[in-house]
Enzyme design. Sequence first.
Site, PDB file in Angstrom:
ATOM      1  N   GLY A 152       0.784  -5.134   1.073  1.00 28.52           N
ATOM      2  CA  GLY A 152      -0.321  -5.267   0.119  1.00 28.52           C
ATOM      3  C   GLY A 152       0.131  -5.879  -1.196  1.00 28.52           C
ATOM      4  O   GLY A 152      -0.669  -6.510  -1.908  1.00 28.52           O
TER       5      GLY A 152
ATOM      6  N   GLU B 141       3.830  -5.161   7.614  1.00 33.61           N
ATOM      7  CA  GLU B 141       2.870  -4.196   8.194  1.00 33.61           C
ATOM      8  C   GLU B 141       3.096  -3.960   9.681  1.00 33.61           C
ATOM      9  O   GLU B 141       2.921  -2.853  10.185  1.00 33.61           O
ATOM     10  CB  GLU B 141       1.435  -4.682   7.974  1.00 33.61           C
ATOM     11  CG  GLU B 141       0.911  -4.514   6.563  1.00 33.61           C
ATOM     12  CD  GLU B 141       1.256  -5.678   5.651  1.00 33.61           C
ATOM     13  OE1 GLU B 141       2.156  -6.477   5.982  1.00 33.61           O
ATOM     14  OE2 GLU B 141       0.619  -5.792   4.597  1.00 33.61           O
TER      15      GLU B 141
ATOM     16  N   GLU C  14      -0.006  -9.458  -0.587  1.00 33.75           N
ATOM     17  CA  GLU C  14      -1.425  -9.834  -0.456  1.00 33.75           C
ATOM     18  C   GLU C  14      -2.079  -9.923  -1.842  1.00 33.75           C
ATOM     19  O   GLU C  14      -2.900 -10.804  -2.100  1.00 33.75           O
ATOM     20  CB  GLU C  14      -2.154  -8.816   0.429  1.00 33.75           C
ATOM     21  CG  GLU C  14      -1.689  -8.907   1.884  1.00 33.75           C
ATOM     22  CD  GLU C  14      -2.311  -7.855   2.773  1.00 33.75           C
ATOM     23  OE1 GLU C  14      -2.095  -6.660   2.494  1.00 33.75           O
ATOM     24  OE2 GLU C  14      -3.009  -8.220   3.727  1.00 33.75           O
TER      25      GLU C  14
ATOM     26  N   ALA D   7       0.856  -1.195   0.000  1.00 33.24           N
ATOM     27  CA  ALA D   7       0.000   0.000   0.000  1.00 33.24           C
ATOM     28  C   ALA D   7       0.889   1.242   0.000  1.00 33.24           C
ATOM     29  O   ALA D   7       2.041   1.186   0.425  1.00 33.24           O
ATOM     30  CB  ALA D   7      -0.872  -0.022   1.247  1.00 33.24           C
TER      31      ALA D   7
HETATM   32  C1  LIG Z   1      10.277  -1.804  -0.830  1.00 30.65           C
HETATM   33  C2  LIG Z   1      11.557  -1.601  -0.067  1.00 30.65           C
HETATM   34  C3  LIG Z   1      12.088  -2.921   0.459  1.00 30.65           C
HETATM   35  C4  LIG Z   1      12.605  -0.978  -1.026  1.00 30.65           C
HETATM   36  O1  LIG Z   1      13.765  -0.682  -0.301  1.00 30.65           O
HETATM   37  P1  LIG Z   1      14.906   0.248  -0.932  1.00 30.65           P
HETATM   38  O2  LIG Z   1      15.196  -0.190  -2.312  1.00 30.65           O
HETATM   39  O3  LIG Z   1      16.021   0.275   0.059  1.00 30.65           O
HETATM   40  O4  LIG Z   1      14.271   1.695  -1.090  1.00 30.65           O
HETATM   41  P2  LIG Z   1      13.769   2.695   0.038  1.00 30.65           P
HETATM   42  O5  LIG Z   1      14.770   3.766   0.218  1.00 30.65           O
HETATM   43  O6  LIG Z   1      13.309   1.985   1.224  1.00 30.65           O
HETATM   44  O7  LIG Z   1      12.480   3.301  -0.644  1.00 30.65           O
HETATM   45  C5  LIG Z   1      12.572   4.071  -1.829  1.00 30.65           C
HETATM   46  C6  LIG Z   1      11.511   5.138  -1.767  1.00 30.65           C
HETATM   47  O8  LIG Z   1      10.241   4.494  -1.827  1.00 30.65           O
HETATM   48  C7  LIG Z   1       9.404   4.955  -0.768  1.00 30.65           C
HETATM   49  N1  LIG Z   1       8.515   3.842  -0.409  1.00 30.65           N
HETATM   50  C8  LIG Z   1       8.869   2.580  -0.192  1.00 30.65           C
HETATM   51  N2  LIG Z   1       7.799   1.829   0.078  1.00 30.65           N
HETATM   52  C9  LIG Z   1       6.742   2.654   0.023  1.00 30.65           C
HETATM   53  C10 LIG Z   1       5.349   2.476   0.214  1.00 30.65           C
HETATM   54  N3  LIG Z   1       4.840   1.264   0.495  1.00 30.65           N
HETATM   55  N4  LIG Z   1       4.548   3.544   0.109  1.00 30.65           N
HETATM   56  C11 LIG Z   1       5.056   4.761  -0.182  1.00 30.65           C
HETATM   57  N5  LIG Z   1       6.377   4.997  -0.377  1.00 30.65           N
HETATM   58  C12 LIG Z   1       7.182   3.958  -0.279  1.00 30.65           C
HETATM   59  C13 LIG Z   1      10.385   5.307   0.328  1.00 30.65           C
HETATM   60  O9  LIG Z   1       9.795   6.183   1.242  1.00 30.65           O
HETATM   61  C14 LIG Z   1      11.511   5.933  -0.473  1.00 30.65           C
HETATM   62  O10 LIG Z   1      11.163   7.231  -0.804  1.00 30.65           O
HETATM   63  P3  LIG Z   1      11.749   8.479  -0.008  1.00 30.65           P
HETATM   64  O11 LIG Z   1      11.130   8.436   1.370  1.00 30.65           O
HETATM   65  O12 LIG Z   1      11.308   9.647  -0.782  1.00 30.65           O
HETATM   66  O13 LIG Z   1      13.227   8.280   0.069  1.00 30.65           O
HETATM   67  C15 LIG Z   1      11.356  -0.623   1.108  1.00 30.65           C
HETATM   68  O14 LIG Z   1      11.073   0.666   0.603  1.00 30.65           O
HETATM   69  C16 LIG Z   1      10.240  -1.014   2.015  1.00 30.65           C
HETATM   70  O15 LIG Z   1      10.447  -1.815   2.897  1.00 30.65           O
HETATM   71  N6  LIG Z   1       9.079  -0.397   1.830  1.00 30.65           N
HETATM   72  C17 LIG Z   1       7.938  -0.567   2.700  1.00 30.65           C
HETATM   73  C18 LIG Z   1       7.270  -1.856   2.437  1.00 30.65           C
HETATM   74  C19 LIG Z   1       6.076  -1.987   3.346  1.00 30.65           C
HETATM   75  O16 LIG Z   1       6.179  -1.837   4.531  1.00 30.65           O
HETATM   76  N7  LIG Z   1       4.946  -2.287   2.744  1.00 30.65           N
HETATM   77  C20 LIG Z   1       3.724  -2.446   3.473  1.00 30.65           C
HETATM   78  C21 LIG Z   1       2.916  -1.215   3.322  1.00 30.65           C
HETATM   79  S1  LIG Z   1       1.453  -1.331   4.316  1.00 30.65           S
HETATM   80  C22 LIG Z   1       0.488  -2.337   3.434  1.00 30.65           C
HETATM   81  O17 LIG Z   1       0.794  -2.730   2.389  1.00 30.65           O
HETATM   82  C23 LIG Z   1      -0.795  -2.595   4.188  1.00 30.65           C
HETATM   83  C24 LIG Z   1      -1.876  -3.134   3.380  1.00 30.65           C
HETATM   84  O18 LIG Z   1      -1.816  -3.427   2.239  1.00 30.65           O
HETATM   85  C25 LIG Z   1      -3.122  -3.289   4.054  1.00 30.65           C
HETATM   86  C26 LIG Z   1      -4.029  -2.325   3.447  1.00 30.65           C
HETATM   87  C27 LIG Z   1      -5.370  -2.597   3.917  1.00 30.65           C
HETATM   88  C28 LIG Z   1      -6.048  -1.340   3.852  1.00 30.65           C
HETATM   89  C29 LIG Z   1      -7.253  -1.440   4.686  1.00 30.65           C
HETATM   90  C30 LIG Z   1      -7.423  -0.139   5.348  1.00 30.65           C
HETATM   91  C31 LIG Z   1      -8.454  -0.277   6.379  1.00 30.65           C
HETATM   92  C32 LIG Z   1      -8.436   0.939   7.199  1.00 30.65           C
HETATM   93  C33 LIG Z   1      -9.377   0.734   8.299  1.00 30.65           C
HETATM   94  C34 LIG Z   1      -9.553   1.992   9.004  1.00 30.65           C
HETATM   95  C35 LIG Z   1     -10.882   2.015   9.605  1.00 30.65           C
HETATM   96  C36 LIG Z   1     -10.965   3.185  10.460  1.00 30.65           C
HETATM   97  C37 LIG Z   1     -12.383   3.578  10.600  1.00 30.65           C
HETATM   98  O19 LIG Z   1     -13.173   3.318   9.707  1.00 30.65           O
HETATM   99  O20 LIG Z   1     -12.638   4.177  11.637  1.00 30.65           O
END
Ligand SMILES: CC(C)(COP(=O)(O)OP(=O)(O)OC[C@H]1O[C@@H](n2cnc3c(N)ncnc32)[C@H](O)[C@@H]1OP(=O)(O)O)[C@@H](O)C(=O)NCCC(=O)NCCSC(=O)CC(=O)CCCCCCCCCCCCC(=O)O
Length: 721
Positions: free
Chosen positions: A102, A125, A105, A61
């Site tokens: 995500g 996450e 997923e 995400a």
């Molecule tokens: C991918 C990596 C391993 C890459 O690493 P590397 O090559 O070393 O590069 P980085 O320097 O880390 O990153 C480069 C650059 O990219 C940016 N970036 C990286 N990942 C993301 C991202 N996911 N989103 C945005 N930006 C990203 C990073 O910031 C860098 O940019 P810069 O900051 O400008 O330098 C590594 O990047 C990494 O590990 N990334 C993160 C991976 C991760 O953690 N992914 C999980 C994300 S969370 C997710 O996916 C969750 C879900 O999918 C679930 C969604 C469900 C949604 C449901 C919502 C329900 C809400 C309910 C609320 C109810 C409340 C109510 O109603 O009251």
Amino acid sequence: MTQYSRVSGSVGLITLKNPPVNQLSAVVRHGIVDTVQKALSDPKVKSVVICGQNGMFCGGADIKEFQTLANMRGPPLIPMIHSIEAADKPVVAAIEGGAFGGGLELALGCHYRIAHSKAKVGLPEVTLGLLPAAGGSQRLPRLIGVPAALSLITTGRHITAAEALQLGLVDQVADHNTVDAAVKFALSVAGQSLDARRISNFQCPPVPNMDALFEDVMQKVRTTARGAIAPIACVQAVRAAATLPYTQGMQREKELMATLFTSGQARALQYCFFAQRVVGRWSMPSGARWDTSKGRPIHKAAVIGLGTMGRGITVALAQTGLSVVAVETQEKQFMEAKKAVSNMLERGAKRSGKPLAHGKITYSQSLQAVADVDLVIEAVFEDMGLKKKVFQQLSAVCKPGTFLCTNTSTLDVDELASQTHQPELVVGMHFFAPAHIMKLLEVVYGPRSSPELVAVVMELGKKMGKVSVAVGNCRGFVGNRMLKPYRDQAYFLLEEGATPQLIDQALEEFGFAMGAFKVSDLSGLDVGWKVRKEEGLVQPGGGSGKSARIRNGVRYSPLGDLMCEQGRFGQKTGRGWYQYDKPGSRDARPDPWMHSFLEEYRARHGLVARRISNQEVLERCLYAMINEGFRVLEDGIAAGPEDIDIIYVFGYGWPRHRGGPMFYANMVGLEIVLERLEHYAQANPDMPTLQPCSLLRKLVASGSPPVNKWKEVIKNVRSQL
Ligand SMILES: CC(C)(COP(=O)(O)OP(=O)(O)OC[C@H]1O[C@@H](n2cnc3c(N)ncnc32)[C@H](O)[C@@H]1OP(=O)(O)O)[C@@H](O)C(=O)NCCC(=O)NCCSC(=O)CC(=O)CCCCCCCCCCCCC(=O)O
Ligand SMILES: NC(=O)C1=CN([C@@H]2O[C@H](COP(=O)(O)OP(=O)(O)OC[C@H]3O[C@@H](n4cnc5c(N)ncnc54)[C@H](O)[C@@H]3O)[C@@H](O)[C@H]2O)C=CC1
């Protein structure tokens, strides 16, 4: 965005295109929904492949969208993934680079997964204060079993394609072009039944003694989480997968996510994610910056002094593949260090599965051996006279252009630089013990330090796997400077009626890995004693009466000095603020001796013990530290609050789910921090560190802006100085 094409006649190829990591922003989700529908409704398309551009499947995400719910427009992930799983044509995920959160997923909703041999996958996450809430917590245990899913989901660790294949998380590993392999595979499975490929229809593989397993895991997670709630919610979600039908499990996943999503912990952890990347974009007051300063390659480095720190630094350098010259003048230390370094390298190789780096180290007892190295790291005793001498010698021995770095933890880097012919080639490289393990590196530049050198050292830190933060030069730099008022308050609270256990417990319940007194026992009380003696602060016997507790006009606690006079140096002597089974043992137990020691001390100084609450411990220790953090920002020693927070999270055991001291102050409310500091400063006029810093007052007067807006106020304050 998302690109769609038909390839090999009958395969619909969907490519995610959203730099930098093909994160699933609203526009991408729109694209996926549209292109999947297009592929499924096209009679010429018999199967589908989903891949990502630029060698990256999907980073999950878009974390930036999590800042507010209003940001999260566009098709939701869960129905999107369900529609892929429900498709009547096979959908294959071609995973290059990585599939995280995500992204994984999405791949779990596909019917097949093919990964490149160098790809990694994971559900990180939990590290963002969340759980895999797009079905990940329900599908993964059904696919790979409960124990393996628990391990991945509660830690968020990334695994290799080989491990994923072994677990049954991916179906095939490709060594070459993964998209080509996936297209070929998609052609081969076209028309086949998909009944056995929809993971949401699977039963979780049965686990013997399931209740005991969950109890055991929950117990472990509670111990390691230090108050973080996401790992606990992750266990609960997997338990739902193991015990409930899929739809009910999904409902539980949603409820748990709703609690986490809006929690302060999730905000703090997501702040840390970005802060860690912000600190890599360093700048200096001269205007020099990370993107305009170029370093040069380092081939050979040297370490001077092979004590506690020098040994770890030697290992950390050797593990990057550099040639290292390791210098120690004392025979006994020299022999011991060789053995210790060799053992540390062996253990490291075992842990990482990488080959030993032994051959790259040469040992010497003479400084002459460093004549041809590109960079030197000095790690001799914390003694200005000695260090100055070493820097003069290095300046004479080393080839011109050699970078000279010091691992001093408090001393003036500029004073050391001024001992050399090229002061612009001197910086601090402040490692943390154990240096080959701890992730933090404070890079300390002075007014004369060259940006080229800062670039070199920041890059070297990265190669060593460190999180490097560039900071200005002052006593204690950022980390140790802020630690002093925190420790002082802990000592004052002891005088006023607390015990080491009470203070440590309050700090550990807050989430610190160790309380102030356990840390003091670990690092050795004698270290600070030596420094205080050099500063002329120590009076033998501690003196008596109120005046004995004032030095240089400010409140001083001689408690630490008295402990040292009794030989209580901490773990190394088996006695300190706690008692230990034997010298070197780590198991801290309360010492009844402490009770009478404190009682006698208070009587001698006319102090009456009072009840100290946990709240007072936290407010006085943490707000004093935070107040110093504001001074650090005001003085321009740290470029922004992110630098301070990352230093504390990676170097000082600050709980990551509280985001670092400056983020925490923002969460508590700057006006509250100010009000409490004013209250304690009024009650303790002899403690100037409790006097609120003017930057804090300015921020409150500016309406307490969020932490990412502080830089504007800081700029104004600095321009007025
Ligand atoms: C991918 C990596 C391993 C890459 O690493 P590397 O090559 O070393 O590069 P980085 O320097 O880390 O990153 C480069 C650059 O990219 C940016 N970036 C990286 N990942 C993301 C991202 N996911 N989103 C945005 N930006 C990203 C990073 O910031 C860098 O940019 P810069 O900051 O400008 O330098 C590594 O990047 C990494 O590990 N990334 C993160 C991976 C991760 O953690 N992914 C999980 C994300 S969370 C997710 O996916 C969750 C879900 O999918 C679930 C969604 C469900 C949604 C449901 C919502 C329900 C809400 C309910 C609320 C109810 C409340 C109510 O109603 O009251
Ligand atoms: N111990 C810690 O937790 C940390 C220490 N530091 C800093 O690192 C430096 C070293 O600290 P430690 O490793 O703890 O000290 P240490 O006392 O364990 O080791 C210092 C070593 O330097 C050697 N030495 C002294 N003079 C020398 C010379 N002229 N040439 C070569 N070797 C010489 C000594 O024989 C000794 O082996 C200090 O500046 C300290 O402040 C920094 C971060 C953490």
